[in-house]
Design an enzyme around this catalytic site. Structure first.
Site, PDB file in Angstrom:
ATOM      1  N   ASP A 256     -43.593  48.683  37.911  1.00  0.00           N
ATOM      2  CA  ASP A 256     -43.820  48.524  36.476  1.00  0.00           C
ATOM      3  C   ASP A 256     -44.817  49.554  35.968  1.00  0.00           C
ATOM      4  O   ASP A 256     -46.015  49.450  36.210  1.00  0.00           O
ATOM      5  CB  ASP A 256     -44.338  47.112  36.189  1.00  0.00           C
ATOM      6  CG  ASP A 256     -44.548  46.879  34.702  1.00  0.00           C
ATOM      7  OD1 ASP A 256     -43.968  47.626  33.889  1.00  0.00           O
ATOM      8  OD2 ASP A 256     -45.287  45.943  34.356  1.00  0.00           O
ATOM      9  N   LYS A 263     -49.080  51.676  31.196  1.00  0.00           N
ATOM     10  CA  LYS A 263     -50.312  51.161  31.777  1.00  0.00           C
ATOM     11  C   LYS A 263     -51.276  52.308  32.061  1.00  0.00           C
ATOM     12  O   LYS A 263     -50.850  53.423  32.374  1.00  0.00           O
ATOM     13  CB  LYS A 263     -50.030  50.440  33.104  1.00  0.00           C
ATOM     14  CG  LYS A 263     -49.193  49.188  33.000  1.00  0.00           C
ATOM     15  CD  LYS A 263     -48.927  48.627  34.390  1.00  0.00           C
ATOM     16  CE  LYS A 263     -48.035  47.402  34.342  1.00  0.00           C
ATOM     17  NZ  LYS A 263     -48.744  46.229  33.808  1.00  0.00           N
ATOM     18  N   ARG A 338     -40.971  38.761  31.513  1.00  0.00           N
ATOM     19  CA  ARG A 338     -40.425  37.577  30.851  1.00  0.00           C
ATOM     20  C   ARG A 338     -39.020  37.839  30.305  1.00  0.00           C
ATOM     21  O   ARG A 338     -38.224  36.911  30.169  1.00  0.00           O
ATOM     22  CB  ARG A 338     -41.372  37.111  29.746  1.00  0.00           C
ATOM     23  CG  ARG A 338     -41.535  38.067  28.590  1.00  0.00           C
ATOM     24  CD  ARG A 338     -42.806  37.812  27.799  1.00  0.00           C
ATOM     25  NE  ARG A 338     -43.989  38.166  28.577  1.00  0.00           N
ATOM     26  CZ  ARG A 338     -45.244  37.991  28.142  1.00  0.00           C
ATOM     27  NH1 ARG A 338     -45.461  37.452  26.947  1.00  0.00           N
ATOM     28  NH2 ARG A 338     -46.268  38.334  28.897  1.00  0.00           N
TER      29      ARG A 338
END
Length: 486
Positions: A256, A263, A338
């Protein structure tokens, strides 16, 4: 798993032995004293009188160890202390390059030796990695742990070996980097494990995923040069005790970057190979259940992709149509887990499940709330189910804290242009993530476990080690097997 757990009738003379003693022991019971010279016995009993919990007696050709149970009123705390004693024992055995050890249980706690062995076996784990320098490769000396006489039965030793194997399988998956474990390779590894122990795997490819209109998984994958997968792992033994299956859903983001909501690095991106730890826990649990021939019908669902900012990557502001038909406004592409879980939770309804449990390294909010010591739990399942999960968590020391899904938290994910947003407010981020998933977990009882804190450790922590911990495997195994008699 290279470490063998076995049952034997007696320990041979001159072997390295471990004697587990009751709390408060000040004099050696006869089986532990054996043929010890008077001076050696006096040495050990002085240490016991001084309330030492771990005593080593060096015979040069072999060792004797004496481990005293913790004197705690809480049996779960006694159990955890025993696992940690196993971790301590591993350090002593490693220093002495012991190949085989024999465990005696001289306490009234029937599982004392199993608990010690559990901590010992989990500590022996080493990720094989990719080192080629022979000097850097240090094979473990310890190969066999033997339970002597009533310390365990052959059946309980075999069961523990199966559980440990499931945990270590999950750890291996989590520790593998993206260039060794992309979505397809993860699916293939899970399928190969199933072929080994007896669960089946159906791997849905990109074409099938698109035909099922899994808008979350498709969107997260848009920035990747590699296709997504959706793995269906099914363990259905003859004589399964449950009429309706238990369905386990695991987040499988193999890396990710945060997507376009990138990030920062160094820091939060460096360890993101671990973002598929939920999927690894599902695979590890199915592996342990099948290896131990547990009579339960269990299905695992693992949607998998990496999340990158390349190509036609989805962007903040996009509106996605999910597998369920709900629309989602994307506010942050780093809230991707999610999205893929939502499609899997919607897909799970087709199985008419008795219960669905999802596991995910989902939010930093869960880590800030609980650190590495517990996972956040929330869901729509009844109190008895939530209590049983909590009890299982305490028994294996993978503790859970139940958080509310009050109606007011739904306001955190309201959208002006879609049914919901994929990001809540700055506060209670783990709960707003749970409220998001709740919209897709319809038609069955459901529990969400946010394992972001304990799933991957950046520093060694007793028998959990460093890196992937396999969190979730022992918890789910304990919970699911406890349901057999219900």
């Amino acid at each position: 798993m290279s470490l063998t757990l076995a049952h034997v009738a007696a320990a041979p003379a001159g072997s390295t032995q471990v004697f587990i003693l009751p709390a408060g022991t000040t004099s050696l019971p006869a089986p532990a004293a054996g043929d010890l010279p008077a001076a050696a016995r006096e040495y050990v009993e002085k240490a016991l009188a001084a309330e030492q919990k771990f005593i080593q007696l060096n015979h040069f050709s072999h060792q004797h160890y004496f481990v005293v149970l913790d004197n705690k009123p809480d049996t779960n705390k006694v159990a955890e202390a025993s696992r940690r004693s196993g971790h301590q024992l591993h350090g002593a055995l490693k220093a002495e390059k012991v190949a085989a050890v024999y465990l005696h249980n001289l306490t009234e706690l029937p599982e004392a030796a199993l608990l010690l062995a559990e901590g010992l076996a989990l500590t022996t784990y080493q990720f094989e990695g990719y080192k080629t320098d022979e000097k850097s490769q240090q094979p473990a000396a310890l190969t066999t742990v033997n339970f002597v006489a009533e310390a365990a039965t052959e059946a309980t030793a075999t069961e523990l070996q199966g559980i440990i194997a499931g945990v270590l399988f999950a750890r291996d998956l989590v520790n593998a980097p993206l260039n060794k474990l992309n979505a397809q390779q993860l699916a293939d590894r899970m399928a190969a494990a199933g072929d080994e122990v007896g669960y089946t795997t159906d791997i849905l490819d990109q074409t099938k995923i698109e035909s099922l209109r899994m808008g979350g998984l498709i969107a997260v994958n848009l920035g990747s040069p590699e296709p997504p997968t959706f793995s269906i792992l099914e363990y259905k033994p003859a004589g399964a005790k449950n009429d309706k299956p238990y369905v386990l859903v695991g987040k499988g983001v193999v890396f990710d970057t945060g997507g376009l909501s990138l990030k920062p690095t160094p820091g939060s991106m460096d360890m993101m190979k671990c973002d598929m730890a939920g999927g690894a826990a599902v695979a590890g649990t199915l592996y342990a259940l099948a290896k131990n021939h547990v009579p339960l019908h269990v299905i695992g669902l693992v949607p998998a992709t990496d999340n990158r900012p390349g190509g036609l990557a989805y962007v903040p502001g996009d509106v996605l149509t999910m597998h369920s038909g709900l629309t989602v406004e994307v506010l942050n592409t780093d809230a991707e887990g999610r999205l893929i879980l939502a499609d899997a939770l919607s897909f799970a309804k087709k199985y008419d499940p008795a219960l669905v449990i999802d596991l995910a390294t989902l939010t930093g909010a869960a880590v800030r709330a609980l650190g590495i010591e517990a996972s956040a739990m929330m869901g729509t399942a009844d109190k008895a189910t939530l209590d049983a999960l909590e009890t299982a968590g305490y028994r294996v020391h993978e503790r859970l804290l139940n958080f509310p899904l009050w109606d007011e938290y739904a306001d955190h994910i309201k959208s002006d242009i879609a049914d919901i947003t994929n990001l809540g407010k700055a506060e209670a981020g783990h709960i707003s993530a749970g409220k998001f998933l709740e919209r897709f977990a319809v038609g069955y009882p459901w529990v969400h476990l946010d394992i972001a804190g304990p799933a991957y450790l950046t520093a060694p922590n007793n028998y959990r080690g460093k890196g992937g911990t396999g969190t979730g495997v022992r918890l789910l195994y304990e919970f699911l097997t406890s349901q057999i008699s219900h």
